[in-house]
Design an enzyme around this catalytic site. Sequence first.
Site, mmCIF file in Angstrom:
data_model
loop_
_atom_site.group_PDB
_atom_site.id
_atom_site.type_symbol
_atom_site.label_atom_id
_atom_site.label_comp_id
_atom_site.label_asym_id
_atom_site.label_seq_id
_atom_site.Cartn_x
_atom_site.Cartn_y
_atom_site.Cartn_z
ATOM 1 N N MET A 28 0.844 -1.201 0.000
ATOM 2 C CA MET A 28 0.000 0.000 0.000
ATOM 3 C C MET A 28 0.881 1.253 0.000
ATOM 4 O O MET A 28 0.403 2.350 0.305
ATOM 5 C CB MET A 28 -0.934 0.001 1.197
ATOM 6 N N LEU A 31 6.624 3.293 1.563
ATOM 7 C CA LEU A 31 7.540 2.162 1.695
ATOM 8 C C LEU A 31 8.656 2.423 2.706
ATOM 9 O O LEU A 31 9.133 3.533 2.853
ATOM 10 C CB LEU A 31 8.158 1.840 0.327
ATOM 11 N N GLY A 34 11.520 -2.566 5.282
ATOM 12 C CA GLY A 34 10.862 -3.879 5.369
ATOM 13 C C GLY A 34 10.236 -4.262 4.040
ATOM 14 O O GLY A 34 10.370 -5.395 3.567
ATOM 15 N N HIS A 35 9.557 -3.306 3.410
ATOM 16 C CA HIS A 35 8.963 -3.567 2.091
ATOM 17 C C HIS A 35 10.064 -3.933 1.092
ATOM 18 O O HIS A 35 9.906 -4.859 0.293
ATOM 19 C CB HIS A 35 8.256 -2.320 1.559
ATOM 20 N N GLN A 60 -10.419 -2.625 1.975
ATOM 21 C CA GLN A 60 -9.953 -3.304 3.175
ATOM 22 C C GLN A 60 -9.948 -2.384 4.396
ATOM 23 O O GLN A 60 -9.500 -2.781 5.465
ATOM 24 C CB GLN A 60 -8.584 -3.953 2.962
HETATM 25 P P1 AMP Z 1 1.500 -2.929 3.465
HETATM 26 O O1 AMP Z 1 2.058 -1.877 2.564
HETATM 27 O O2 AMP Z 1 1.493 -2.542 4.898
HETATM 28 O O3 AMP Z 1 0.209 -3.487 2.953
HETATM 29 O O4 AMP Z 1 2.539 -4.131 3.390
HETATM 30 C C1 AMP Z 1 2.885 -4.720 2.160
HETATM 31 C C2 AMP Z 1 3.634 -6.002 2.418
HETATM 32 O O5 AMP Z 1 4.824 -5.727 3.160
HETATM 33 C C3 AMP Z 1 2.827 -7.008 3.251
HETATM 34 O O6 AMP Z 1 3.062 -8.313 2.739
HETATM 35 C C4 AMP Z 1 3.398 -6.825 4.623
HETATM 36 O O7 AMP Z 1 3.281 -7.972 5.446
HETATM 37 C C5 AMP Z 1 4.845 -6.542 4.302
HETATM 38 N N1 AMP Z 1 5.498 -5.834 5.397
HETATM 39 C C6 AMP Z 1 5.119 -4.658 5.958
HETATM 40 N N2 AMP Z 1 5.936 -4.342 6.964
HETATM 41 C C7 AMP Z 1 6.855 -5.341 7.058
HETATM 42 C C8 AMP Z 1 7.974 -5.606 7.922
HETATM 43 N N3 AMP Z 1 8.302 -4.781 8.912
HETATM 44 N N4 AMP Z 1 8.681 -6.742 7.718
HETATM 45 C C9 AMP Z 1 8.332 -7.599 6.730
HETATM 46 N N5 AMP Z 1 7.293 -7.403 5.886
HETATM 47 C C10 AMP Z 1 6.572 -6.300 6.057
#
Ligand code: AMP
Length: 282
Positions: A28, A31, A34-35, A60
């Site tokens: 989403m 970034l 982690g991303h 969502q």
């Molecule tokens: P989001 O942008 O929050 O929807 O996250 C996108 C993807 O990045 C999802 O698969 C999350 O689980 C993963 N993600 C977000 N934060 C982390 C993190 N700190 N460590 C590992 N994966 C992450």
Amino acid sequence: MEIARTAVELDAALAPWREGRIGLVPTMGALHPGHLSLLGLARQSGATRLVASIFVNPSQFGPHEDLARYPRTPEQDASALAAAGCDLLFLPTADSVYPPGFASWIEPLGPALGLEGTERPGHFRGVATVVARLFALVRPQLAVLGRKDAQQLAVVRRLVEDLGLPVEIVAAPIFREPDGLAMSSRNRYLSPAERSAAAAIPRALELARAAIEGGEREAATIRGLLVEALSREPLVERVDYAEVVDAESFAPLDRLAGEIVIPVAVRIGATRLLDNLQLELS
Ligand code: AMP
């Protein structure tokens, strides 16, 4: 790095790469490292082309959630992705994901019931539907999801299995700040005082880990220990849950055995933070 905004642009960009293995990292945006670590894992897992998507998926979010103020940093995201070796950024318009007349929603049960499914009614319906749409649009050979959102990972694995979707799901470890806080786009909502209080979450999970390493196997004891440790931090407004569940079904356990997840959801001020501990016990 190429950028596509519609299905037609996406197909044109992906057509020359279809011989290889396309790896998708759905996000989403806003970034953080982690991303970006998910892209590295896609490469290590055999992807020859890396595609990241950024779509703040309205379906969502609940009616009183943070959709409108969810952080949006598209320029920084695009440069970070390009620097990390991403080949294509898919920034779909809402119409590309949900074309006019869209009327088919996926209602996940099983691991989607309970915890986030209870706290955020309709959340996993939105997640499952958008993930299925992104898979249909990109048609990746593999997709990398973070263990940070462990229930979402279980829901997507179940979805892929149940619908027979031809995509391999790769799970990425949780990427953390130096003080242990799991990286999240929502961490930027925290005030400096809340940010330091948030380190209580990984500290509580480490206490649980230590108890389990010391032989504790009663879920009630682990839940109690987590709630107590988290509630000791004055800026923790509420512990939405601290559970012990089976990693695949997300069903609550009485005794710890096999592959387990210990997920917590905590409110610090107005910000809701998720974290978890994943363990394999003999
Ligand atoms: P989001 O942008 O929050 O929807 O996250 C996108 C993807 O990045 C999802 O698969 C999350 O689980 C993963 N993600 C977000 N934060 C982390 C993190 N700190 N460590 C590992 N994966 C992450």
